[in-house]
Scaffold this active site. Structure first.
Site, short mmCIF file in Angstrom:
data_model
loop_
_atom_site.label_atom_id
_atom_site.label_comp_id
_atom_site.label_asym_id
_atom_site.label_seq_id
_atom_site.Cartn_x
_atom_site.Cartn_y
_atom_site.Cartn_z
N GLU A 298 0.80 -1.22 0.00
CA GLU A 298 0.00 0.00 0.00
C GLU A 298 0.84 1.27 0.00
O GLU A 298 0.55 2.19 0.76
CB GLU A 298 -0.95 -0.04 1.20
CG GLU A 298 -0.28 -0.03 2.60
CD GLU A 298 0.07 -1.40 3.15
OE1 GLU A 298 0.20 -2.35 2.36
OE2 GLU A 298 0.21 -1.51 4.38
N HIS A 322 -8.25 -3.91 -1.28
CA HIS A 322 -7.49 -4.03 -0.03
C HIS A 322 -6.43 -2.92 0.06
O HIS A 322 -6.36 -2.20 1.06
CB HIS A 322 -6.83 -5.41 0.05
CG HIS A 322 -6.02 -5.64 1.29
ND1 HIS A 322 -6.53 -6.25 2.41
CD2 HIS A 322 -4.74 -5.30 1.60
CE1 HIS A 322 -5.60 -6.29 3.35
NE2 HIS A 322 -4.50 -5.72 2.88
N GLU A 323 -5.62 -2.79 -0.98
CA GLU A 323 -4.54 -1.79 -0.94
C GLU A 323 -5.12 -0.38 -0.87
O GLU A 323 -4.59 0.49 -0.18
CB GLU A 323 -3.60 -1.94 -2.14
CG GLU A 323 -2.98 -3.33 -2.31
CD GLU A 323 -2.37 -3.91 -1.05
OE1 GLU A 323 -1.89 -3.14 -0.20
OE2 GLU A 323 -2.40 -5.15 -0.89
N HIS A 326 -6.15 0.54 2.60
CA HIS A 326 -5.02 0.94 3.43
C HIS A 326 -4.78 2.45 3.41
O HIS A 326 -4.11 2.98 4.30
CB HIS A 326 -3.73 0.24 2.96
CG HIS A 326 -3.45 -1.07 3.63
ND1 HIS A 326 -3.39 -1.20 5.00
CD2 HIS A 326 -3.18 -2.30 3.12
CE1 HIS A 326 -3.11 -2.46 5.29
NE2 HIS A 326 -2.99 -3.15 4.17
N GLU A 345 -4.10 -4.39 9.45
CA GLU A 345 -4.63 -5.37 8.50
C GLU A 345 -6.07 -5.79 8.77
O GLU A 345 -6.83 -6.01 7.83
CB GLU A 345 -3.71 -6.61 8.45
CG GLU A 345 -2.31 -6.30 7.92
CD GLU A 345 -2.30 -5.69 6.52
OE1 GLU A 345 -3.31 -5.79 5.78
OE2 GLU A 345 -1.26 -5.09 6.16
N ASP A 404 8.30 -9.78 10.25
CA ASP A 404 7.65 -10.58 9.19
C ASP A 404 6.98 -11.83 9.75
O ASP A 404 6.07 -12.38 9.14
CB ASP A 404 8.67 -11.00 8.13
CG ASP A 404 8.83 -9.92 7.07
OD1 ASP A 404 8.13 -8.89 7.15
OD2 ASP A 404 9.67 -10.11 6.16
N TYR A 412 -4.82 -10.38 9.64
CA TYR A 412 -5.77 -10.04 8.58
C TYR A 412 -7.18 -10.55 8.90
O TYR A 412 -8.13 -9.78 9.02
CB TYR A 412 -5.32 -10.67 7.26
CG TYR A 412 -4.04 -10.08 6.71
CD1 TYR A 412 -4.07 -9.21 5.62
CD2 TYR A 412 -2.80 -10.40 7.26
CE1 TYR A 412 -2.90 -8.68 5.10
CE2 TYR A 412 -1.63 -9.86 6.74
CZ TYR A 412 -1.68 -9.00 5.66
OH TYR A 412 -0.53 -8.46 5.16
ZN LIG Z 1 -2.75 -5.18 3.90
#
Ligand SMILES: [Zn+2]
Length: 631
Positions: A298, A322-323, A326, A345, A404, A412
């Site tokens: 994003e 989705h992006e 954001h 998320e 990460d 999410y």
């Molecule tokens: Zn995302």
């Protein structure tokens, strides 16, 4: 001098730096004349101490060298320091620092800490409380983790090289010395020199055409955290979709991509109707070559997207929703630390699903939600099986770990179902008003989980006289697994798929489909196939859904797992080709994971990985080396 900070910086690496002048600490120092850091949370993934001195604006001047695979740059930071500040600390990773200046001084004293495998090196620069700018002359190194240098062969056009960055979560420090914490925002401008045959783009105001000089200037007026710094350089052209949106991609891809994302303006307008004005002026999408490790990123004003969503039937555009979402959740209201990642998320998946519902109807959105619930349940299962049940909590503890590790379906999809559950408990109208006010009141600020809980509770109490009880937050945010209160999506279209599946399991043939199934219906079908299938059953379903021949990456990835699990060899050549030409980690991990369940499969996986690894981004390689062992 801050003893605690100095103790973090045990080595003098810079020539000529022998001592920092110590200033006696004023016991009753007046309040610092700086904007207080809104996040009280300490970010364990950054060496910066924003309470002492923080960045406000970046002027970045850079030259991109494809031959050497390095960027040579100066980063001039405008800073704001506390009244008793004597240091400003930046995050760096693998950078070669050539010189540091403060204000107009020709050299400033600085030092770098010992490298840490995850965090890199702290760069501490000696400043005065009145220091206005710090200029760092540096270059990146060929292994810089955020940078992916593609050979011409790895692009669609095959003629020119390509470079793109991926800064999230803590990789911005590998290409720009910065205070690399999501809690610290800054504006930026840049001047970037690239080979004249290529176009440069950033997460900022962007050019639409190439110029002969290869020099491009950029401006980002809205303050962003460092993980949203982005750069791409390649043979890229532009196609407009609406006055405020368009598509960038390699020339042979841009037409196809513009067709795929024809509804972009409708998505932006739909999102604004739901939760308030789009705050970033333009919204463009850059479709990258296939090695991009994520579905999308994003980056503000310019979403980076994988070409694996170019399915040719517009069935995978929820990724763009989705992006786009954001632009509110994440880019406008930002998780203060990566332990609060679910705030970015979970809200984004919720908002994405609402955009899709607005454009394509409730039943479409319910298919997406049902697939999300399936993914969530299997993620909870596998995290628990792997001995990481604590990673199924929304609030994470990523101390001493790479952030990460927090990028799982939990942030999410458990985040999504938590918000959806609150929506359904007290009604959509109330929840929508809350979300809109949440974005408006916290715009360009950061949010911690601990600040979110009183925010929503106070809101419901004051606005609606509704008490949201403690158990709700306890079980969803601090509890493991999926709470019983989880709302259940209902999809009529999936019910029809289930009915067909039942018949098929009973030995009946699935009738010719009266209405062709969409990608989502086929995914639901694949996800519900029995665990083991006979060779003739595999052949039957493949003939029915044309899975092996599919050009749709979601279908191929889901089918690939089934095929490997059942050793359905007719699909193997296609799976190998897919693994070599796709760098999206979401698809790679389950397929390789399925392969290594047998000794023979593991050998196959390692042979494919040896061929494919040079095409993958660091982010994917980092995960796959752990899974398969480095080659
Ligand atoms: Zn995302």
């Amino acid at each position: 001098m801050k003893i605690s900070l100095i103790s973090k910086l045990p080595l003098f690496l810079a020539a000529g730096v022998l001592s920092f002048a110590c200033q006696p600490k004023k016991e009753s120092a007046p309040e610092a004349p700086m904007t207080p850091a809104p996040a009280k949370a300490t970010d364990i993934h950054s060496n910066a101490d924003p309470q002492e001195a923080r960045v406000k604006h970046l002027h970045w001047k850079a030259a991109v060298d494809f031959e050497q695979q390095v960027i040579r740059a100066t980063a001039t930071w405008e800073i704001e320091a506390a009244a008793d500040a004597d240091l400003i600390t930046f995050d760096t990773k693998g950078l070669t620092i050539e010189k540091v200046q403060t204000d107009n001084d020709t050299t400033a004293e600085y030092r770098l800490s010992e490298p840490d495998a995850i965090l890199g090196q702290a760069l501490a620069v000696l400043i005065q409380p009145t220091t206005k700018t710090v200029t760092i002359h540096y270059r990146t190194n060929p292994g810089a983790e955020a940078l992916q240098w593609l050979s011409p062969q790895q692009t669609a056009g095959k003629k020119h090289p390509f470079l793109f960055t991926q800064s999230q979560a803590i990789l911005a420090r590998s290409w720009v010395p910065c205070q690399d914490s999501p809690g610290i925002r800054f504006t930026y401008d840049a001047e970037v020199t690239v080979p004249p045959a290529l176009l440069a783009l950033m997460s900022a105001s962007n050019p639409e055409t190439r110029n002969k000089t290869g020099v491009y200037t950029f401006e980002m007026k809205q303050p962003i955290p460092s993980y949203l710094l982005a750069l791409a350089v390649g043979d890229v052209s532009f196609k407009s979709i609406s006055p405020r949106s368009g598509i960038y991609a390699e020339p042979s891809v841009v037409g196809k991509a513009a067709w795929e994302f024809a509804d972009l303006e409708k998505m932006i307008a739909g999102a604004e109707e739901l939760y308030g004005p789009y705050q970033w002026e333009r919204y463009d999408v850059l479709v990258l070559p296939p090695s991009f490790p994520f579905g999308g990123m994003e980056n503000p004003r310019l979403t980076f997207a994988t070409p694996t969503i170019l399915s040719g039937d517009r069935s995978l555009t929820s990724l763009i929703a989705h992006e786009l979402a954001h632009s509110w959740s994440g880019n406008l209201v930002t998780n203060a630390t990566w332990n609060d990642f679910w705030l970015n998320e979970g809200f984004t998946v919720y908002f994405e699903t609402r955009i899709m519902e607005k454009l394509y109807g409730r039943d479409y959105a319910e298919m997406l939600a049902s697939l999300n619930l399936q993914d969530l349940k299997s993620e909870i299962q596998s995290l628990s099986d792997d001995g990481h049940p604590a990673d199924t909590k929304l609030k994470l503890n990523l101390a001493s770990r790479n952030p990460d590790d927090g990028v799982t379906a939990i942030a999410y999809n458990k985040g999504y179902f938590f918000l959806r559950t609150i929506e359904e408990m007290n009604g959509r109208e109330k929840f929508d008003r809350f979300v809109k006010d949440y974005f408006t009141q916290n715009a360009f600020k950061v949010m911690t989980t601990e600040a979110f809980i009183p925010f929503i509770r106070d809101y419901y109490q004051k606005q609606y006289n509704i008490t949201l009880n403690d158990t709700l937050f306890e079980e969803w945010i601090y509890g493991e697994g999926l709470p019983n209160s989880c709302s259940q999506p209902k999809s009529i279209r999936f019910d029809a798929v289930d009915a067909a599946m039942t018949k098929w399991k009973e030995g009946q043939k699935i009738e010719a489909l009266t209405k062709p199934w969409t990608t989502h219906e086929w995914l639901h079908f694949i996800n519900h196939l029995p665990d083991s299938l006979t060779p003739s059953q595999l052949k039957d379903v493949d003939a029915l859904g044309h899975f092996t021949a599919s050009g749709n990456a979601e279908i191929l990835a889901a089918w690939g797992v089934i095929a490997i699990h059942n050793q359905y060899t007719p699909a193997y050549a296609k799976i190998e080709d897919f693994l070599i030409h796709t760098g999206r980690r979401k698809f790679l991990m389950p397929i390789y994971t399925e392969f290594i369940k047998t000794a023979e499969g593991k050998a196959q996986a390692q042979a494919i990985y040896a061929k494919a690894r040079p095409n993958y981004h660091f982010v994917a390689v980092n995960s796959l080396d752990k899974l398969l062992g480095p080659p």
